[in-house]
Write a protein that holds these residues in place. Sequence first.
Motif, PDB file in Angstrom:
ATOM      1  N   ALA A  23       0.807  -1.227   0.000  1.00 44.52           N
ATOM      2  CA  ALA A  23       0.000   0.000   0.000  1.00 44.52           C
ATOM      3  C   ALA A  23       0.838   1.275   0.000  1.00 44.52           C
ATOM      4  N   THR A  24       2.064   1.209   0.511  1.00 46.59           N
ATOM      5  CA  THR A  24       2.862   2.423   0.670  1.00 46.59           C
ATOM      6  C   THR A  24       3.135   3.156  -0.644  1.00 46.59           C
ATOM      7  N   PRO A  25       3.523   2.475  -1.748  1.00 51.49           N
ATOM      8  CA  PRO A  25       3.710   3.210  -3.015  1.00 51.49           C
ATOM      9  C   PRO A  25       2.429   3.877  -3.508  1.00 51.49           C
ATOM     10  N   VAL A  26       1.284   3.233  -3.266  1.00 52.78           N
ATOM     11  CA  VAL A  26      -0.001   3.814  -3.673  1.00 52.78           C
ATOM     12  C   VAL A  26      -0.278   5.072  -2.857  1.00 52.78           C
ATOM     13  N   VAL A  27      -0.044   4.984  -1.552  1.00 52.25           N
ATOM     14  CA  VAL A  27      -0.249   6.134  -0.669  1.00 52.25           C
ATOM     15  C   VAL A  27       0.702   7.260  -1.038  1.00 52.25           C
ATOM     16  N   ARG A  28       1.905   6.914  -1.424  1.00 51.51           N
ATOM     17  CA  ARG A  28       2.897   7.930  -1.814  1.00 51.51           C
ATOM     18  C   ARG A  28       2.395   8.743  -3.000  1.00 51.51           C
ATOM     19  N   ARG A  29       1.843   8.070  -3.995  1.00 54.27           N
ATOM     20  CA  ARG A  29       1.295   8.783  -5.163  1.00 54.27           C
ATOM     21  C   ARG A  29       0.074   9.609  -4.762  1.00 54.27           C
ATOM     22  N   PHE A  30      -0.744   9.048  -3.875  1.00 53.31           N
ATOM     23  CA  PHE A  30      -1.944   9.740  -3.409  1.00 53.31           C
ATOM     24  C   PHE A  30      -1.587  11.018  -2.650  1.00 53.31           C
ATOM     25  N   ALA A  31      -0.483  10.980  -1.910  1.00 52.44           N
ATOM     26  CA  ALA A  31      -0.050  12.148  -1.128  1.00 52.44           C
ATOM     27  C   ALA A  31       0.244  13.342  -2.032  1.00 52.44           C
ATOM     28  N   TYR A  32       0.861  13.084  -3.182  1.00 55.94           N
ATOM     29  CA  TYR A  32       1.141  14.174  -4.117  1.00 55.94           C
ATOM     30  C   TYR A  32      -0.154  14.753  -4.687  1.00 55.94           C
ATOM     31  N   VAL A  33      -1.139  13.890  -4.890  1.00 56.71           N
ATOM     32  CA  VAL A  33      -2.411  14.329  -5.465  1.00 56.71           C
ATOM     33  C   VAL A  33      -3.136  15.281  -4.526  1.00 56.71           C
ATOM     34  N   ILE A  34      -3.154  14.956  -3.213  1.00 52.73           N
ATOM     35  CA  ILE A  34      -3.907  15.770  -2.243  1.00 52.73           C
ATOM     36  C   ILE A  34      -3.048  16.856  -1.593  1.00 52.73           C
ATOM     37  N   GLY A  35      -1.774  16.912  -1.953  1.00 49.99           N
ATOM     38  CA  GLY A  35      -0.908  17.969  -1.439  1.00 49.99           C
ATOM     39  C   GLY A  35      -0.348  17.709  -0.046  1.00 49.99           C
ATOM     40  N   ALA A  36      -0.325  16.446   0.374  1.00 50.23           N
ATOM     41  CA  ALA A  36       0.234  16.102   1.683  1.00 50.23           C
ATOM     42  C   ALA A  36       1.741  15.892   1.534  1.00 50.23           C
ATOM     43  N   VAL A  37       2.449  17.001   1.364  1.00 45.41           N
ATOM     44  CA  VAL A  37       3.890  16.963   1.106  1.00 45.41           C
ATOM     45  C   VAL A  37       4.601  17.850   2.116  1.00 45.41           C
ATOM     46  N   ILE A  54       2.131  11.273   4.251  1.00 51.84           N
ATOM     47  CA  ILE A  54       0.902  10.658   4.728  1.00 51.84           C
ATOM     48  C   ILE A  54       1.044   9.132   4.749  1.00 51.84           C
ATOM     49  N   GLY A  55       2.301   8.678   4.876  1.00 52.99           N
ATOM     50  CA  GLY A  55       2.577   7.244   4.837  1.00 52.99           C
ATOM     51  C   GLY A  55       1.918   6.445   5.939  1.00 52.99           C
ATOM     52  N   GLY A  56       1.533   7.120   7.031  1.00 57.64           N
ATOM     53  CA  GLY A  56       0.852   6.421   8.111  1.00 57.64           C
ATOM     54  C   GLY A  56      -0.428   5.749   7.666  1.00 57.64           C
ATOM     55  N   PHE A 215      13.205   4.399   5.372  1.00 54.99           N
ATOM     56  CA  PHE A 215      14.585   4.455   5.844  1.00 54.99           C
ATOM     57  C   PHE A 215      15.394   5.394   4.962  1.00 54.99           C
ATOM     58  N   ASN A 216      16.399   6.024   5.577  1.00 54.38           N
ATOM     59  CA  ASN A 216      17.189   7.052   4.905  1.00 54.38           C
ATOM     60  C   ASN A 216      17.849   6.557   3.618  1.00 54.38           C
ATOM     61  N   PRO A 217      17.699   7.283   2.495  1.00 51.33           N
ATOM     62  CA  PRO A 217      16.886   8.494   2.321  1.00 51.33           C
ATOM     63  C   PRO A 217      15.410   8.137   2.103  1.00 51.33           C
ATOM     64  N   ALA A 218      14.533   8.733   2.883  1.00 52.45           N
ATOM     65  CA  ALA A 218      13.126   8.370   2.882  1.00 52.45           C
ATOM     66  C   ALA A 218      12.431   8.802   1.595  1.00 52.45           C
ATOM     67  N   LYS A 219      11.613   7.897   1.059  1.00 50.18           N
ATOM     68  CA  LYS A 219      10.777   8.224  -0.087  1.00 50.18           C
ATOM     69  C   LYS A 219       9.427   8.757   0.361  1.00 50.18           C
ATOM     70  N   ILE A 220       9.074   8.490   1.623  1.00 47.65           N
ATOM     71  CA  ILE A 220       7.809   8.954   2.171  1.00 47.65           C
ATOM     72  C   ILE A 220       7.920   9.005   3.692  1.00 47.65           C
ATOM     73  N   PHE A 221       7.255   9.960   4.319  1.00 47.69           N
ATOM     74  CA  PHE A 221       7.189  10.057   5.777  1.00 47.69           C
ATOM     75  C   PHE A 221       5.846   9.512   6.256  1.00 47.69           C
ATOM     76  N   MET A 222       5.820   9.027   7.496  1.00 51.26           N
ATOM     77  CA  MET A 222       4.553   8.559   8.041  1.00 51.26           C
ATOM     78  C   MET A 222       3.638   9.716   8.434  1.00 51.26           C
ATOM     79  N   GLY A 223       4.215  10.888   8.725  1.00 49.56           N
ATOM     80  CA  GLY A 223       3.421  12.036   9.113  1.00 49.56           C
ATOM     81  C   GLY A 223       2.719  11.829  10.451  1.00 49.56           C
ATOM     82  N   ASP A 224       1.908  12.798  10.814  1.00 45.18           N
ATOM     83  CA  ASP A 224       1.133  12.662  12.049  1.00 45.18           C
ATOM     84  C   ASP A 224       0.133  11.516  11.944  1.00 45.18           C
TER      85      ASP A 224
END
Length: 366
Positions: A23-37, A54-56, A215-224
């Motif tokens: 699910a993480t790669p899907v969420v990563r693409r979704f984050a760019y769509v909704i502006g969660a960067v 928004i990786g959480g 893990f470093n270098p991170a492709k996505i953060f979990m966020g709050d």
Amino acid sequence: MNNMNYASMIFAFVIAFIFTLAATPVVRRFAYVIGAVDIPKDKRRVHKRPTPRIGGLAIIFGFVVAVLVAFSRDDWTRQTIGTLAGAGILAVLGIVDDCKELNAKLKFVVQIIAALVVVFVGNIRVAFISNPNVFSEASHIMLPTWISVTVTVIWIVFITNAVNFIDGLDGLAAGVSAIMSMSLVFISISTHNYPIAIMGLALMGSCFGFLPFNFNPAKIFMGDTGSTFLGYMLAVLSIQGMFKSYAVISFAVPIIMLGLPLFDAMFAMIRRILSGKSPMVADRGHLHHRLYDMGFSQKQTVFILYAISGVLGITAILLAEQRFLRAMLLLMCVLIFLLIASTMGKNSFVHKVDAKHEEEDKHEEN
């Protein structure tokens, strides 16, 4: 414990790992769509490039799928429903916060509401504490209802924010949460609390499934979304899995197990209050920041804190098994290191480190 219990526990870990990983790669693409960067705009942030945060959502997805698959009908108790209901409230809060950056006071109020849902819907409370009087025949002290509710809410809200505080370096919060979940699982199995062990393994599997991208270098953060969910789940599961023991050390075990984020959060709040600031205002004084500013790389800092969290977890397990001497020796070693690291300011390293970071920034700009 029968083979079915073992199968459910292993299944929970595997399912959580696979679904979070997928699910993480899907969420990563979704984050760019909704502006969660997350855009680095102050010195507190260590990363240099805009990163989806928004990786959480993937962690929560993997955890929920694992619990739905691994839990039997008997496992769906009032406690389970209350726990997941509170988690749902914080998940929504985290998603909105990662997109809009909500006010700290509003987030604090919603966290209290989620904790109250756990107490009144799930009937989960810290009903008693260990008796500090070793000469007394009573091993525990029952708490009045209003004190019990207050202590429970404070514990859940504090741990929720404590894990959020340590989410400052790539892979740190996810790895430390996985290690703390592992300790929780061992203790839950030893006390025959298998539903908690299953949820602990689902939590651990979700963290491991997310780490390859974080893990470093991170492709996505979990966020709050991720950090508050992990903190909340660890807080609630620790109440169900450890505070319900009548042993003298029952209160000490979860505190030691969650010692790294607890220590960091307490030190941060005291430091901010003494400097005349709000305890909820973010700064660059956390333990991971201090280690990084002392010259350690991100990976080195993260591995040092992994090791500390692991030793604290082993200490909690030993303490739960009544092996006091070994537990105390390990705890003393960790406390000495933490005190040294926390009191060593940036003074002796600040010029060197600042010059290093400035050079890195200029290099990236060029």
